[in-house]
Motif scaffolding. Sequence first.
Motif, PDB file in Angstrom:
ATOM      1  N   LEU A 121      -8.508  -3.474  -2.411  1.00  0.00           N
ATOM      2  CA  LEU A 121      -7.684  -3.813  -1.248  1.00  0.00           C
ATOM      3  C   LEU A 121      -7.023  -5.170  -1.439  1.00  0.00           C
ATOM      4  CD1 LEU A 121      -6.754  -3.263   1.670  1.00  0.00           C
ATOM      5  CD2 LEU A 121      -8.860  -4.316   2.448  1.00  0.00           C
ATOM      6  N   VAL A 122      -7.800  -6.148  -1.933  1.00  0.00           N
ATOM      7  CA  VAL A 122      -7.250  -7.494  -2.189  1.00  0.00           C
ATOM      8  C   VAL A 122      -6.089  -7.393  -3.163  1.00  0.00           C
ATOM      9  CG1 VAL A 122      -7.775  -9.687  -3.315  1.00  0.00           C
ATOM     10  CG2 VAL A 122      -9.366  -8.745  -1.661  1.00  0.00           C
ATOM     11  N   SER A 123      -6.315  -6.655  -4.235  1.00  0.00           N
ATOM     12  CA  SER A 123      -5.291  -6.488  -5.258  1.00  0.00           C
ATOM     13  C   SER A 123      -4.017  -5.880  -4.677  1.00  0.00           C
ATOM     14  CB  SER A 123      -5.867  -5.588  -6.361  1.00  0.00           C
ATOM     15  OG  SER A 123      -4.913  -5.372  -7.350  1.00  0.00           O
ATOM     16  N   THR A 124      -4.186  -4.834  -3.876  1.00  0.00           N
ATOM     17  CA  THR A 124      -3.024  -4.163  -3.276  1.00  0.00           C
ATOM     18  C   THR A 124      -2.263  -5.097  -2.351  1.00  0.00           C
ATOM     19  OG1 THR A 124      -4.234  -2.095  -3.327  1.00  0.00           O
ATOM     20  CG2 THR A 124      -2.319  -2.170  -1.902  1.00  0.00           C
ATOM     21  N   LEU A 125      -2.995  -5.802  -1.497  1.00  0.00           N
ATOM     22  CA  LEU A 125      -2.333  -6.687  -0.531  1.00  0.00           C
ATOM     23  C   LEU A 125      -1.556  -7.786  -1.240  1.00  0.00           C
ATOM     24  CD1 LEU A 125      -5.014  -7.060   2.279  1.00  0.00           C
ATOM     25  CD2 LEU A 125      -2.866  -5.832   2.389  1.00  0.00           C
ATOM     26  N   LEU A 126      -2.103  -8.282  -2.355  1.00  0.00           N
ATOM     27  CA  LEU A 126      -1.406  -9.352  -3.073  1.00  0.00           C
ATOM     28  C   LEU A 126      -0.149  -8.819  -3.753  1.00  0.00           C
ATOM     29  CD1 LEU A 126      -4.404 -11.292  -4.607  1.00  0.00           C
ATOM     30  CD2 LEU A 126      -2.815 -12.121  -2.875  1.00  0.00           C
ATOM     31  N   TYR A 127      -0.253  -7.633  -4.347  1.00  0.00           N
ATOM     32  CA  TYR A 127       0.911  -7.100  -5.058  1.00  0.00           C
ATOM     33  C   TYR A 127       2.053  -6.756  -4.118  1.00  0.00           C
ATOM     34  CZ  TYR A 127       3.691  -5.056  -8.730  1.00  0.00           C
ATOM     35  OH  TYR A 127       4.706  -4.824  -9.622  1.00  0.00           O
ATOM     36  N   GLU A 128       1.687  -6.428  -2.853  1.00  0.00           N
ATOM     37  CA  GLU A 128       2.741  -6.137  -1.876  1.00  0.00           C
ATOM     38  C   GLU A 128       3.705  -7.321  -1.743  1.00  0.00           C
ATOM     39  OE1 GLU A 128       0.893  -4.922   1.797  1.00  0.00           O
ATOM     40  OE2 GLU A 128       0.344  -2.986   0.917  1.00  0.00           O
ATOM     41  N   LYS A 129       3.195  -8.510  -2.044  1.00  0.00           N
ATOM     42  CA  LYS A 129       4.040  -9.717  -1.973  1.00  0.00           C
ATOM     43  C   LYS A 129       4.409 -10.183  -3.375  1.00  0.00           C
ATOM     44  CE  LYS A 129       3.655 -10.669   2.528  1.00  0.00           C
ATOM     45  NZ  LYS A 129       4.640  -9.923   3.282  1.00  0.00           N
ATOM     46  N   ARG A 130       4.672  -9.244  -4.256  1.00  0.00           N
ATOM     47  CA  ARG A 130       4.901  -9.554  -5.669  1.00  0.00           C
ATOM     48  C   ARG A 130       5.983 -10.598  -5.872  1.00  0.00           C
ATOM     49  NH1 ARG A 130       6.242 -10.990  -9.816  1.00  0.00           N
ATOM     50  NH2 ARG A 130       6.286  -9.958 -11.865  1.00  0.00           N
ATOM     51  N   PHE A 131       7.076 -10.543  -5.122  1.00  0.00           N
ATOM     52  CA  PHE A 131       8.190 -11.453  -5.381  1.00  0.00           C
ATOM     53  C   PHE A 131       8.275 -12.594  -4.363  1.00  0.00           C
ATOM     54  CE2 PHE A 131       9.396  -9.167  -8.957  1.00  0.00           C
ATOM     55  CZ  PHE A 131       9.313  -7.818  -8.689  1.00  0.00           C
ATOM     56  N   GLY A 132       7.159 -12.813  -3.675  1.00  0.00           N
ATOM     57  CA  GLY A 132       7.078 -13.958  -2.771  1.00  0.00           C
ATOM     58  C   GLY A 132       5.625 -14.080  -2.421  1.00  0.00           C
ATOM     59  N   PRO A 133       4.751 -14.413  -3.419  1.00  0.00           N
ATOM     60  CA  PRO A 133       3.313 -14.186  -3.263  1.00  0.00           C
ATOM     61  C   PRO A 133       2.593 -15.165  -2.366  1.00  0.00           C
ATOM     62  CG  PRO A 133       3.782 -15.172  -5.402  1.00  0.00           C
ATOM     63  CD  PRO A 133       5.098 -15.018  -4.713  1.00  0.00           C
ATOM     64  N   TYR A 134       1.368 -14.754  -2.007  1.00  0.00           N
ATOM     65  CA  TYR A 134       0.417 -15.686  -1.424  1.00  0.00           C
ATOM     66  C   TYR A 134      -0.092 -16.548  -2.570  1.00  0.00           C
ATOM     67  CZ  TYR A 134       0.263 -12.953   2.864  1.00  0.00           C
ATOM     68  OH  TYR A 134       0.590 -12.296   4.030  1.00  0.00           O
ATOM     69  N   PHE A 135      -0.104 -17.866  -2.364  1.00  0.00           N
ATOM     70  CA  PHE A 135      -0.546 -18.751  -3.448  1.00  0.00           C
ATOM     71  C   PHE A 135      -2.054 -18.904  -3.402  1.00  0.00           C
ATOM     72  CE2 PHE A 135       3.517 -19.369  -5.030  1.00  0.00           C
ATOM     73  CZ  PHE A 135       4.411 -19.566  -3.984  1.00  0.00           C
TER      74      PHE A 135
END
Lengths: 236, 234
Positions: A121-135
């Motif tokens: 789930l963590v991985s998916t949520l982070l990739y959803e913001k691939r071009f403007g990520p959570y740092f």
Amino acid sequence: GINAEYGVSQDCLWFLQLSFSHSLPSSKSANMSIMSYNGSAVLAMTGKNCIAIASDTRFGIQHQTLAANFPKVFQMSDKIFLGLTGLFTDIQTFHEKLVFRLNLYKLREERDMKPSVFASLVSTLLYEKRFGPYFVEPIIAGLEGPENKPYICSTDLIGAPLLTSDFVVGGTADEALLGMCESLYKPDMDPETLFETISQCLLASVDRDAFSGWGAVVHIITPEGVSSRKLKVRQD
Amino acid sequence: MGESEYSFSLTTFSPSGKLVQIEYAFQAVSAGSTALGIKAKNGVVIATEKKLSSLLDPESVKKINYLTHNIGVVYSGIGPDSRVLVDKGRKIAQTYYRTYHETIPVLQIVRELASVMQEFTQSGGVRPFGVSLLIAGFDEQGPQLFQVDPSGSYWGWKASAIGKSMVNAKTFLEKRYSEDIELEDAIHTAILTMKESFEGDMTEHNIEIGIVGADNKFKILTPSEISDYTQEVE
């Protein structure tokens, strides 16, 4: 006020260019990675039927330390711990997002989430913001399944998972942490030995890193329960 | 729906508090061929009759479908409507897997499909689905059988039937069902129940049977496997 702009350089590092003209005798300008704006150190290790996860507790903005009671490890459920390194505002927001998703999962599915599922789930949520990520660079640690098998995993800021059986590290002190873990780690340590080892790794590493330290907290998770301890560290 | 001229729901309440469109949808289901399901203690079986003319290619008619490798679905009612739901269900299952890397639990996919069906009773410019679904699967909770109606209600069954001969079939099932029935016996019971309400000759080509056991694999039986079971029953 603070003016900030960030952009992507050729080698895909995120830079934050700051200039601030208030509250300081001289105006400073810094060209630095957004991931070291606040500074943090987190690590997790597996032992025999147990896991340990630890972090420093510094809250700072660049060179300035503002608090010494900001741990970066969160208990998500009985058997899942989440450590987050990186930009503090994103640590807080991302943590809230995960609490949201975890709660909904528990309500809908009437069961606890497994650590491996949580990591997905963590991985998916982070990739959803691939071009403007959570740092943030999360570390997931937990006991998996009815046999309480130790599980640790870390991901990068866009969700690429790293699944290991021994230890995972993150934060501004990550390279020092890796070196310490590589030297001190042994498989199948019991909870007490694991506590000693993870504490030594963390302390030695953050003492070499200007941006982390100012307190440390260690959690040891066994099938019977969790024990959390604060470490006495150099306040600098 | 944004560009449609129907921004109001076509399913509206009658003075007596009924949603007549849904009632009519139920009629469409009751006019469809019978489908039934039986939950055994170690698996689930679903079955349906295929209405064939002599010119129809029996292998081209597929009424039982996979939603995932361990969850299957059969319908009663308007075939094309069921196709839409099967497709949505498969997408729901894959989306779940992409997020969690875990197969979707049966109850969760049932919830989501039921939610889709309910949406179509409360949205502009659409009509309710003209199918009831029987969803059979095996997951961490064990074997499960659920029915989902055009209204979007769902509930779990130990054994049930939908469609034309549902009343007779359910009476038959009530007599023969027991909680500790084994999957093999459940398959035999399903065949016998289908036979009761079958118009004409029941062969391995004009019925469909799907089973899922503790191996967690939903399997649609081939005609030769069906004939093995029908012979055992005779």
